[in-house]
Design a protein around this motif. Structure first.
Motif, PDB file in Angstrom:
ATOM      1  N   TYR A 115       0.818  -1.250  -0.020  1.00  0.00           N
ATOM      2  CA  TYR A 115       0.064  -0.027   0.080  1.00  0.00           C
ATOM      3  C   TYR A 115       0.870   1.283   0.101  1.00  0.00           C
ATOM      4  O   TYR A 115       1.800   1.355   0.609  1.00  0.00           O
ATOM      5  CB  TYR A 115      -1.053  -0.029   1.209  1.00  0.00           C
ATOM      6  CG  TYR A 115      -1.866  -1.224   1.403  1.00  0.00           C
ATOM      7  CD1 TYR A 115      -1.901  -1.948   0.077  1.00  0.00           C
ATOM      8  CD2 TYR A 115      -2.503  -1.211   2.552  1.00  0.00           C
ATOM      9  CE1 TYR A 115      -3.221  -2.944   0.525  1.00  0.00           C
ATOM     10  CE2 TYR A 115      -3.418  -2.342   2.652  1.00  0.00           C
ATOM     11  CZ  TYR A 115      -3.637  -3.229   1.860  1.00  0.00           C
ATOM     12  OH  TYR A 115      -4.609  -4.324   1.944  1.00  0.00           O
ATOM     13  N   ALA A 116       0.421   2.434  -0.738  1.00  0.00           N
ATOM     14  CA  ALA A 116       1.046   3.597  -0.455  1.00  0.00           C
ATOM     15  C   ALA A 116       0.082   4.554   0.026  1.00  0.00           C
ATOM     16  O   ALA A 116      -0.542   5.309  -0.919  1.00  0.00           O
ATOM     17  CB  ALA A 116       1.550   3.922  -1.990  1.00  0.00           C
ATOM     18  N   GLN A 244      -5.083   8.672   1.419  1.00  0.00           N
ATOM     19  CA  GLN A 244      -3.752   8.613   2.382  1.00  0.00           C
ATOM     20  C   GLN A 244      -4.044   8.751   3.667  1.00  0.00           C
ATOM     21  O   GLN A 244      -5.343   9.283   3.989  1.00  0.00           O
ATOM     22  CB  GLN A 244      -2.935   9.952   1.889  1.00  0.00           C
ATOM     23  CG  GLN A 244      -2.575   9.932   0.283  1.00  0.00           C
ATOM     24  CD  GLN A 244      -1.054   9.222   0.336  1.00  0.00           C
ATOM     25  OE1 GLN A 244      -0.157   9.301   1.032  1.00  0.00           O
ATOM     26  NE2 GLN A 244      -1.212   8.069  -0.393  1.00  0.00           N
ATOM     27  N   ILE A 245      -3.219   8.314   4.568  1.00  0.00           N
ATOM     28  CA  ILE A 245      -3.403   8.688   6.093  1.00  0.00           C
ATOM     29  C   ILE A 245      -3.483  10.156   6.286  1.00  0.00           C
ATOM     30  O   ILE A 245      -3.088  10.873   5.417  1.00  0.00           O
ATOM     31  CB  ILE A 245      -2.484   7.997   6.808  1.00  0.00           C
ATOM     32  CG1 ILE A 245      -1.126   8.712   6.634  1.00  0.00           C
ATOM     33  CG2 ILE A 245      -2.507   6.517   6.669  1.00  0.00           C
ATOM     34  CD1 ILE A 245       0.076   8.224   7.681  1.00  0.00           C
ATOM     35  N   THR A 246      -4.235  10.399   7.344  1.00  0.00           N
ATOM     36  CA  THR A 246      -4.490  12.171   7.365  1.00  0.00           C
ATOM     37  C   THR A 246      -3.218  12.857   7.237  1.00  0.00           C
ATOM     38  O   THR A 246      -3.207  13.773   6.616  1.00  0.00           O
ATOM     39  CB  THR A 246      -5.023  12.404   8.865  1.00  0.00           C
ATOM     40  OG1 THR A 246      -6.280  11.645   8.909  1.00  0.00           O
ATOM     41  CG2 THR A 246      -5.184  13.722   9.136  1.00  0.00           C
ATOM     42  N   ASN A 275      -3.495   3.767  10.799  1.00  0.00           N
ATOM     43  CA  ASN A 275      -3.100   2.537  11.151  1.00  0.00           C
ATOM     44  C   ASN A 275      -2.950   1.730   9.717  1.00  0.00           C
ATOM     45  O   ASN A 275      -3.311   2.159   8.760  1.00  0.00           O
ATOM     46  CB  ASN A 275      -4.205   1.852  11.832  1.00  0.00           C
ATOM     47  CG  ASN A 275      -5.538   1.901  11.324  1.00  0.00           C
ATOM     48  OD1 ASN A 275      -5.822   1.751  10.032  1.00  0.00           O
ATOM     49  ND2 ASN A 275      -6.748   2.230  12.173  1.00  0.00           N
ATOM     50  N   TYR A 276      -2.528   0.213   9.892  1.00  0.00           N
ATOM     51  CA  TYR A 276      -2.492  -0.481   8.643  1.00  0.00           C
ATOM     52  C   TYR A 276      -3.532  -1.469   8.750  1.00  0.00           C
ATOM     53  O   TYR A 276      -4.265  -1.614   9.612  1.00  0.00           O
ATOM     54  CB  TYR A 276      -1.035  -1.434   8.869  1.00  0.00           C
ATOM     55  CG  TYR A 276      -0.012  -0.537   8.716  1.00  0.00           C
ATOM     56  CD1 TYR A 276       0.512  -0.184   7.424  1.00  0.00           C
ATOM     57  CD2 TYR A 276       0.823  -0.377   9.881  1.00  0.00           C
ATOM     58  CE1 TYR A 276       1.525   0.564   7.316  1.00  0.00           C
ATOM     59  CE2 TYR A 276       2.138   0.508   9.556  1.00  0.00           C
ATOM     60  CZ  TYR A 276       2.507   0.867   8.352  1.00  0.00           C
ATOM     61  OH  TYR A 276       3.696   1.705   8.282  1.00  0.00           O
ATOM     62  N   GLU A 289     -14.414   0.289   5.190  1.00  0.00           N
ATOM     63  CA  GLU A 289     -13.914   0.081   6.352  1.00  0.00           C
ATOM     64  C   GLU A 289     -13.003   1.431   6.859  1.00  0.00           C
ATOM     65  O   GLU A 289     -13.185   1.711   8.212  1.00  0.00           O
ATOM     66  CB  GLU A 289     -13.152  -1.181   6.551  1.00  0.00           C
ATOM     67  CG  GLU A 289     -13.825  -2.417   6.203  1.00  0.00           C
ATOM     68  CD  GLU A 289     -13.293  -3.480   6.762  1.00  0.00           C
ATOM     69  OE1 GLU A 289     -12.760  -3.492   7.871  1.00  0.00           O
ATOM     70  OE2 GLU A 289     -13.641  -4.697   6.603  1.00  0.00           O
ATOM     71  N   ALA A 290     -12.581   2.291   6.005  1.00  0.00           N
ATOM     72  CA  ALA A 290     -11.824   3.337   6.385  1.00  0.00           C
ATOM     73  C   ALA A 290     -12.927   4.380   6.641  1.00  0.00           C
ATOM     74  O   ALA A 290     -12.269   5.626   6.887  1.00  0.00           O
ATOM     75  CB  ALA A 290     -10.521   3.414   5.656  1.00  0.00           C
TER      76      ALA A 290
END
Lengths: 307, 273
Positions: A115-116, A244-246, A275-276, A289-290
């Motif tokens: 994942y990126a 992307q993560i926040t 989180n992963y 889910e995210a």
């Protein structure tokens, strides 16, 4: 359905046929269009083996000698593994294009190693970098054409999966760094890549939204053009979406530029949690889910419009 | 390249003066990496004064010199000043005014081809330069000085694989083995030997010399210059802090920090001998 990587590399092949200084490096990462490139222009292609760090160092050396270097590998490896090499290229201000393949949850079936979802922050935080994120194949082709004649130290983030073009009949202006869809004036949605297409699809399927919303494909998020900021300034309500993560998302980078003089409660950013995710549920399943599924995005749209 | 023993001896003597002047300057600057500079000094002196390296600003004609162990880049400055590539005023003002010179080399410094300071990049960059030169039929040498410490970086081995595969014999690799890391000797922590065998296993042609014996240095440099088809490496056993009594073979000689006036006097006295 077209692949961004093939569109990008095919266009580059056309340009490279007329410019022997264009060279393509790959760390054992392929594409059908790359097969054609190698077949047509074998002297302008170099296979580095699975050694991304060396690929970037070799790119530095070649760029120092005047080559227009395009290096290519999978997103997490070509960015995270080589951050220091990219920094060295940045320090020497070398016009190297790194093609970052498979951003976000593109490799949903492979798991978090592939994942990126934090790569944007690395590309953004390299001093002097320019960062592009492609949302369809025609944009990728236009970007390749532009960069082959206007080389810069940049990262071009590509999606892994094929898709339909959003606006293929129009000429894309790469220099502006963005394009827009629909003509609503109530809410601006800003995104890029996969979620841009999701937003586009949501609006496309709702005629009421089409009169209320304008969707901005911010395909160059660094630097953001003044033209884009001026246009965004006309909107009171803004929704920013990123896969992307926040801490690595468009929202983090855009807030300082677009919040000035604006009611912050009318600007929202949706991104991934820190989180992963190991669930084997496919890309849309992971996004769901995210909290980045269509329903949540639509709910956020409704909420902003009703303010 | 044939150089007489008499000339080699002259170059060694001339180098002593240059080294002393350099350390007079370092005593003004009061920062840097004296131990690492002293370990590679004799080789760099032979490279420049022996005429092995073509110096200048035109990279189509002149050789490329990459000090991959960037903490020793300052060893090049006196030679670049002598050749008129670095302005004498920059040398004079370094340590007492505004100067382009820095402890680590960077591309803003005339004659410094590659920004360095982080380890393990020099060989890969050299490979890129040599490959591009080959594409353009430009026949210049790319000298790369690496430290044994860089053998701990995976990127070094990635680059060795690559330049060996492409037979980039214009790359002249000089490996400075001074057997001192900051926290100890390689053999006591993560052993590196046999370096010769490792290099040959990567299909390089290797020679190993005493990096402070000028006859051996010249033989080693001639070995590098006569490469045909396969890249060559000169592995030089050196002494960190060579020539300064309290620094020799001492890991703490890596940094200038802690050198008071008394120690600086000893440095200049020892190097004047």
């Amino acid at each position: 359905m077209n692949y961004q990587r093939d569109s990008f590399i095919s266009e580059l092949r056309v340009q490279a046929a007329n410019n022997q200084d264009i060279v393509f490096l790959s760390a054992d990462f392929g594409a059908p269009a790359l097969d054609q490139f190698i077949s047509d222009l074998p002297d302008q292609f170099f296979h580095l083996g699975i050694s991304e760090q060396n690929m970037v160092d070799v790119a530095i050396g070649m760029a120092m000698r005047g080559k227009r270097v395009f290096s290519y590998a999978m997103a997490p490896f070509v960015l995270m593994r080589c951050a220091e090499q990219h920094k060295l290229a940045a320090m020497m201000n070398l016009p190297i294009t790194t093609i970052v393949a498979g951003v976000g949850f593109s490799y949903a079936n492979a798991g978090p190693t592939h994942y990126a979802t934090e790569d944007l922050s690395i590309a953004m935080n390299l001093i002097g970098s320019t960062v592009y994120t492609m949302s369809d194949a025609s944009l990728a082709g236009a970007c390749a054409s532009y960069l082959s004649v206007s080389p810069e130290f940049c990262f071009v983030r590509l999606d892994r999966m094929p898709g339909d073009d959003l606006f293929s009949e129009n000429v894309i202006d790469i220099t502006s760094g963005y394009r827009s869809f629909f003509s609503g004036k109530t809410l601006a949605i800003i995104s890029h890549g996969y979620l841009l297409k999701k937003a586009h699809s949501i609006v496309m399927n709702n005629s009421q939204y089409q009169s209320q919303i304008k969707v901005f494909d911010l395909f160059r998020c660094k630097p953001v053009s003044e033209e884009f900021l001026r246009e965004i300034a006309e909107f009171e309500r803004v929704l920013i979406l990123d896969e992307q993560i926040t801490y690595s998302s468009l929202g983090i980078y855009l807030y300082p530029q677009i919040l000035r003089g604006r009611d912050s409660s009318k600007v929202k950013s949706l991104s991934l949690a820190d989180n992963y995710m190991f669930q084997n549920v496919g890309r849309d399943g992971l996004l769901s889910e995210a909290g980045l599924c269509d329903e949540v995005i639509e709910k956020e749209i409704e909420s902003l419009i009703s303010l | 390249m044939s150089i007489s023993s008499k000339r080699i001896s002259e170059i060694e003597q001339e180098g002593r003066k240059i080294k002393l002047d350099m350390f007079r300057k370092f005593c003004q600057v009061r920062e840097g990496h004296p131990g690492s500079i002293l370990s590679i000094f004799d080789i760099v002196n032979a490279l420049y004064l022996g005429g092995f390296i073509q110096v200048g600003r035109d990279s189509n004609i002149n050789d490329v010199f990459i000090m991959s162990k960037g903490h020793a880049a300052a060893v090049q400055y006196p030679y670049l000043v002598r050749e008129g590539v670095i302005d004498q005023r920059d040398w004079d003002k370094w340590g007492s005014g505004i100067s382009v010179l820095r402890v680590f080399g960077n591309k803003d410094i005339p004659g410094i081809d590659v920004t360095s300071g982080s380890l393990g990049h020099g060989l890969g960059i050299a490979a890129g330069i040599a490959l591009a030169n080959r594409m353009d039929d430009i026949d210049v040498n790319v000298f790369v000085v690496i430290s044994e410490g860089e053998l701990y970086e995976g990127s070094t081995w990635e680059a060795l694989l690559f330049l060996s595969h492409h037979n980039l014999d214009n790359i002249k690799i000089i490996l400075d083995v001074n057997r001192n890391m900051i926290l100890g000797r390689p053999e006591d922590h993560v052993g590196l030997e046999s370096i010769d065998e490792k290099m040959m296993a990567f299909n390089l042609e290797a020679t190993r010399i005493n990096g402070h014996n000028y006859e051996e240095i010249f033989a080693g440099l001639n070995f590098l210059m006569t490469a045909q088809g396969r890249p060559r490496i000169m592995i030089a056993d050196t002494i960190k802090g060579k020539g300064v009594s309290f620094m020799e073979d001492k890991p703490e000689s890596h940094y200038w920090a802690g050198l008071d006036q008394e120690k600086m006097d000893i440095i200049l006295r020892d190097l004047a001998l």
